[in-house]
Design an enzyme around this catalytic site. Structure first.
Site, short mmCIF file in Angstrom:
data_model
loop_
_atom_site.label_atom_id
_atom_site.label_comp_id
_atom_site.label_asym_id
_atom_site.label_seq_id
_atom_site.Cartn_x
_atom_site.Cartn_y
_atom_site.Cartn_z
CD GLU A 46 -38.87 -25.93 60.19
OE1 GLU A 46 -38.04 -26.01 59.28
OE2 GLU A 46 -39.43 -24.85 60.52
CB CYS A 102 -36.71 -12.25 58.00
SG CYS A 102 -36.88 -13.66 56.89
CG ASN A 140 -41.58 -28.71 51.00
OD1 ASN A 140 -41.70 -27.50 51.23
ND2 ASN A 140 -40.87 -29.16 49.98
CB CYS A 169 -16.57 -4.76 58.30
SG CYS A 169 -17.55 -6.18 58.82
#
Length: 433
Positions: free
Chosen positions: A315, A389, A342, A87
């Site tokens: 956002e 991230c 944006n 996996c």
């Protein structure tokens, strides 16, 4: 007359070499040296010796695969999942959690040229509250596959269990498989999403052809028997509620509603700790004006509003802005303003850019926040918290702040996805007086 000859195919015998692994990269690959070149070898850990063959040879580095492991690291673990290694979901179940955290922290420290001051972590197993499982009908066996993609392939691994899922979702896997495998429409199923909210469990079924009344009835019975909120998705735009009401989850003392397709952090435990630490680092005062960029539906914005005089959230996804406004009303927060803008375009003319702010938080997607860094610098906030991230874009964006006179005060590795190669982080920048 010209004659053409087929070139003889070169046959090469892959040489077996013996290596000693001295490091683990952030993706969970063992790192060794051979003939002056760095070798990356999946499946090996520091302090292990192995016989390997080179599978890819580049100028600066090479990749290899294990032929035979000759010794075991004291930090080698027995993977909990029977699908590990096939996996593509997890890459590091064979390594101790401590080793995983150390290797990710070291990679982050190298990239940021700064010591990692803390690791923000929670339980390493049973942490994932959202999963999308691919569905595939096999005509030969007339069976339905349900699972995740194989590593480096579009093939599906038929998943019977998944120990990184929260226990409620892992326990559901065989029941969901049995239900979907009994439908007349099992040839026309794309994927199923399972979400564990504080309000209960959600199941979102993507189907590519209309469902018969018998199938709909069967799914509805299943949702009632298992206590699920059921949603049907005939395409990427439409979402039909079959059973259940608006889902919600608790976050840092607030109740946040969301649509089943909205982005929410999959690791609830780390998310709670991350938000709490961000507020602590910012040292939010009752008179502060705080800016939250890439704010989503208010994961940081709304907790910030419980401490600051005013908070502005910006956002790019209109549905998330609407959800943020709704959640502000539900939680009786009247000091929050959301803007749909944006942030990859020229931000200098956007309405929020005219305001003054004492402190800034930003949580961009993997592409980072290059387009807003100069505007943040113009605002001259005292403190900036950057949640990332993607360590590569974090390092790039940090350069602008460092050149403008900010310093890194704190750097944390967020262990949001244990046993995987994902590396998330959070940085506190302070303005040099």
């Amino acid at each position: 007359m010209a004659q053409f000859y087929s070139a003889k195919r070169r046959t090469t015998t892959r040489q077996i070499i013996t290596v000693s692994v001295n490091d683990l990269d952030s993706f969970g690959q063992g790192v060794a040296r051979h003939n002056g070149k760095t070798l990356f070898i999946p499946g090996l850990l520091p302090q292990e010796n192995a016989e390997v063959t080179v599978t890819e040879d580049k100028k600066q580095y090479a990749r290899a695969k294990v032929v035979r492991r000759l010794s075991d690291s004291p930090e080698r673990e027995t993977p909990r999942c029977p699908h590990f290694g096939v996996c593509g979901g997890c890459q590091q179940q064979h390594a101790s959690v401590d080793l995983q955290q150390r290797s990710k922290s070291a990679a982050l420290a190298r990239l940021m040229k700064h010591e990692v001051s803390e690791v923000i972590a929670d339980v390493p197993w049973g942490y994932r509250r959202r999963a999308r499982l691919s569905l595939n009908y096999l005509p030969k066996t007339q069976q339905l596959q349900m699972g995740f993609r194989k590593a480096g392939s579009s093939d599906i691994v038929d998943v019977k269990q998944c120990p990184i899922l929260v226990p409620q979702l892992e326990a559901l896997l065989p029941k969901v498989r049995a239900c979907l495998g009994s439908l007349q429409a099992m040839r026309h199923l794309g994927h199923v999403e399972l979400v564990q909210a504080t309000s209960g469990t959600l199941m979102i079924l993507r189907h590519t052809a209309p469902l018969s009344s018998a199938d709909r009835e069967k799914l509805e019975r299943f949702s009632h028997s298992e206590g699920l909120d059921l949603y049907l998705a005939p395409d990427s735009e439409i979402l039909e509620t079959v059973s259940g009401e608006m889902p919600w989850y608790d976050s840092n003392g607030l109740r946040l509603t969301f649509s089943p397709r909205d982005f929410i952090q999959v690791n609830a435990g780390v998310n709670q700790k991350m938000v709490a630490r961000a507020l602590e680092w910012l040292e939010v005062e009752p008179e502060d004006r705080v800016l939250d960029l890439f704010c989503g539906m208010g994961n940081f914005t709304l907790p910030l509003a419980t401490q600051a005089a005013s908070v502005v959230g910006v956002e790019g996804v209109p549905a998330l802005v609407e959800k943020g406004q709704q959640n502000a009303r539900l939680n009786c927060l009247q000091n929050v303003t959301f803007y749909h803008e944006n942030l990859e375009e020229d931000v200098t003319k956007q309405p929020w850019a005219k305001n003054g702010f004492d402190k800034v938080l930003l949580d961009p997607a993997r592409a980072g926040a290059a387009g807003v860094m100069q505007q943040i610098i113009k605002l001259e906030p005292i403190r900036i918290v950057y949640v990332s991230c993607n360590p590569a874009t974090l390092a790039r964006d940090s350069e602008a702040l460092l050149k403008a006179g900010y310093t890194i005060a704190r750097l944390a590795m967020l262990d949001m996805f244990p046993h995987t190669g994902h590396l998330e982080s959070m940085v506190l920048f302070s303005r040099v007086k």
